[in-house]
Motif scaffolding. Structure first.
Motif, short mmCIF file in Angstrom:
data_model
loop_
_atom_site.label_atom_id
_atom_site.label_comp_id
_atom_site.label_asym_id
_atom_site.label_seq_id
_atom_site.Cartn_x
_atom_site.Cartn_y
_atom_site.Cartn_z
N ASN A 37 0.41 -1.43 -0.22
CA ASN A 37 -0.30 0.10 0.46
C ASN A 37 1.13 1.61 0.07
O ASN A 37 1.10 1.65 0.93
CB ASN A 37 -0.77 -0.14 1.36
CG ASN A 37 -1.53 -0.69 1.11
OD1 ASN A 37 -2.41 -1.48 0.43
ND2 ASN A 37 -1.71 -2.44 2.55
N PRO A 38 1.54 1.61 -1.16
CA PRO A 38 2.46 2.87 -0.99
C PRO A 38 2.03 3.50 -0.94
O PRO A 38 2.42 5.06 -0.35
CB PRO A 38 3.08 2.86 -2.27
CG PRO A 38 2.48 1.35 -3.12
CD PRO A 38 1.53 0.88 -1.87
N TYR A 39 0.92 4.04 -0.83
CA TYR A 39 -0.05 5.13 -1.17
C TYR A 39 -0.49 5.66 0.58
O TYR A 39 -0.44 6.96 0.73
CB TYR A 39 -1.43 5.24 -1.97
CG TYR A 39 -0.22 5.92 -3.47
CD1 TYR A 39 -0.17 7.20 -4.33
CD2 TYR A 39 -0.16 4.35 -4.52
CE1 TYR A 39 0.10 7.10 -5.44
CE2 TYR A 39 0.08 4.67 -5.78
CZ TYR A 39 0.59 5.65 -6.36
OH TYR A 39 1.21 6.21 -7.80
N ARG A 40 -0.88 4.92 0.78
CA ARG A 40 -0.94 4.91 2.89
C ARG A 40 0.41 5.46 3.33
O ARG A 40 -0.10 6.21 4.08
CB ARG A 40 -1.50 3.60 3.40
CG ARG A 40 -1.58 3.55 4.53
CD ARG A 40 -2.32 1.80 5.06
NE ARG A 40 -1.67 2.02 6.36
CZ ARG A 40 -1.87 1.49 7.31
NH1 ARG A 40 -1.54 -0.30 7.04
NH2 ARG A 40 -2.37 1.26 8.85
N LEU A 45 7.18 9.26 2.54
CA LEU A 45 8.02 8.60 1.02
C LEU A 45 7.96 9.25 -0.10
O LEU A 45 8.84 9.18 -0.81
CB LEU A 45 7.57 7.04 0.78
CG LEU A 45 7.31 5.95 2.07
CD1 LEU A 45 6.83 4.15 1.06
CD2 LEU A 45 8.89 5.97 2.32
N ARG A 46 7.12 10.29 -0.38
CA ARG A 46 7.00 10.79 -1.31
C ARG A 46 8.31 12.46 -1.85
O ARG A 46 9.14 11.67 -2.62
CB ARG A 46 6.26 11.74 -1.26
CG ARG A 46 6.11 12.93 -2.91
CD ARG A 46 3.85 13.31 -3.50
NE ARG A 46 3.49 13.16 -4.24
CZ ARG A 46 3.47 12.34 -5.09
NH1 ARG A 46 4.62 12.93 -6.05
NH2 ARG A 46 2.74 11.79 -5.91
N SER A 47 8.88 12.50 -0.38
CA SER A 47 10.09 13.36 -0.58
C SER A 47 11.73 12.15 -0.26
O SER A 47 12.39 12.88 0.05
CB SER A 47 9.88 14.36 0.49
OG SER A 47 9.34 14.79 -0.19
N THR A 48 11.30 10.94 -0.65
CA THR A 48 12.63 10.39 -0.39
C THR A 48 13.05 9.52 -1.82
O THR A 48 12.34 9.49 -2.98
CB THR A 48 12.33 9.25 -0.09
OG1 THR A 48 11.48 7.98 -0.45
CG2 THR A 48 12.03 9.25 1.24
N THR A 49 13.79 8.91 -2.38
CA THR A 49 14.44 8.11 -3.32
C THR A 49 13.52 7.21 -3.57
O THR A 49 13.80 6.43 -4.79
CB THR A 49 16.30 8.24 -3.52
OG1 THR A 49 15.85 7.03 -2.43
CG2 THR A 49 17.14 9.70 -3.82
N VAL A 50 12.81 6.54 -2.94
CA VAL A 50 12.24 4.99 -2.83
C VAL A 50 10.61 5.59 -3.56
O VAL A 50 10.50 4.33 -4.58
CB VAL A 50 12.25 4.70 -1.24
CG1 VAL A 50 11.43 3.52 -1.52
CG2 VAL A 50 13.66 4.28 -0.17
N LEU A 54 8.32 2.67 -5.78
CA LEU A 54 7.74 2.18 -5.32
C LEU A 54 6.61 2.53 -6.45
O LEU A 54 5.24 2.20 -6.16
CB LEU A 54 7.23 2.70 -4.50
CG LEU A 54 7.89 1.91 -2.42
CD1 LEU A 54 8.02 2.44 -1.12
CD2 LEU A 54 8.02 -0.05 -3.04
N THR A 55 6.50 3.95 -6.77
CA THR A 55 4.51 3.87 -7.41
C THR A 55 5.52 4.03 -9.01
O THR A 55 4.40 3.46 -10.04
CB THR A 55 4.69 5.42 -7.15
OG1 THR A 55 5.47 5.90 -7.13
CG2 THR A 55 4.24 5.39 -5.12
N PRO A 64 5.98 -4.26 -10.72
CA PRO A 64 5.78 -3.48 -9.75
C PRO A 64 7.24 -4.02 -9.53
O PRO A 64 8.33 -4.80 -10.20
CB PRO A 64 5.94 -4.60 -8.09
CG PRO A 64 5.10 -5.71 -9.01
CD PRO A 64 5.20 -5.23 -10.49
N ARG A 65 8.39 -3.16 -8.54
CA ARG A 65 9.49 -3.32 -8.42
C ARG A 65 10.87 -4.58 -8.19
O ARG A 65 11.48 -5.08 -8.57
CB ARG A 65 10.35 -2.51 -7.39
CG ARG A 65 11.53 -2.20 -8.05
CD ARG A 65 12.55 -1.56 -8.14
NE ARG A 65 13.70 -1.04 -8.37
CZ ARG A 65 14.53 -1.30 -9.53
NH1 ARG A 65 14.68 -0.81 -9.99
NH2 ARG A 65 15.76 -0.40 -8.67
#
Length: 109
Positions: A37-40, A45-50, A54-55, A64-65
């Motif tokens: 559930n990456p959007y949860r 996480l949005r402001s990371t390199t990850v 993920l998305t 998916p990755r």
């Protein structure tokens, strides 16, 4: 179940919306939820390199990755602060909870 503190920190420090305490079996269980559930977890996480992996990776390549929870934790542990462009995310198990005592020496309620 254990308690974990999850933080997302920029160069300006930490804000109320950039941390939370969650109850989970393990760090790996949290990482699995992030994979499922990456959007949860977007606010962390949005402001990371990850986030791209993920998305956007799945969007761009149609799959998916393929990270395991352990691999995601390694990616999270490699995040670092770069001004306000990139944030550092960490997951810490809370092992001790201390109580503040009132003037009489009793636990404050």
């Amino acid at each position: 179940m254990a308690l974990f503190l999850i933080t997302s920190v920029c160069d300006e420090g930490i804000y109320e919306s950039n941390f939370k305490v969650v109850e989970a079996e393990s760090k790996e269980a949290i990482a699995q939820d992030m994979l499922d559930n990456p959007y949860r977890w977007e606010q962390f996480l949005r402001s990371t390199t990850v986030w791209w992996d993920l998305t956007y990776y799945e969007y761009k390549y149609g799959e998916p990755r393929g990270w395991s929870p352990k691999e995601l934790l390694e990616q999270i542990d490699s995040t670092s602060v770069d001004g306000d462009s990139y944030f550092q995310v960490r997951i810490h198990e809370i092992k001790t909870i201390e109580k503040v005592r009132d003037k009489s020496g009793q636990d404050a309620s």
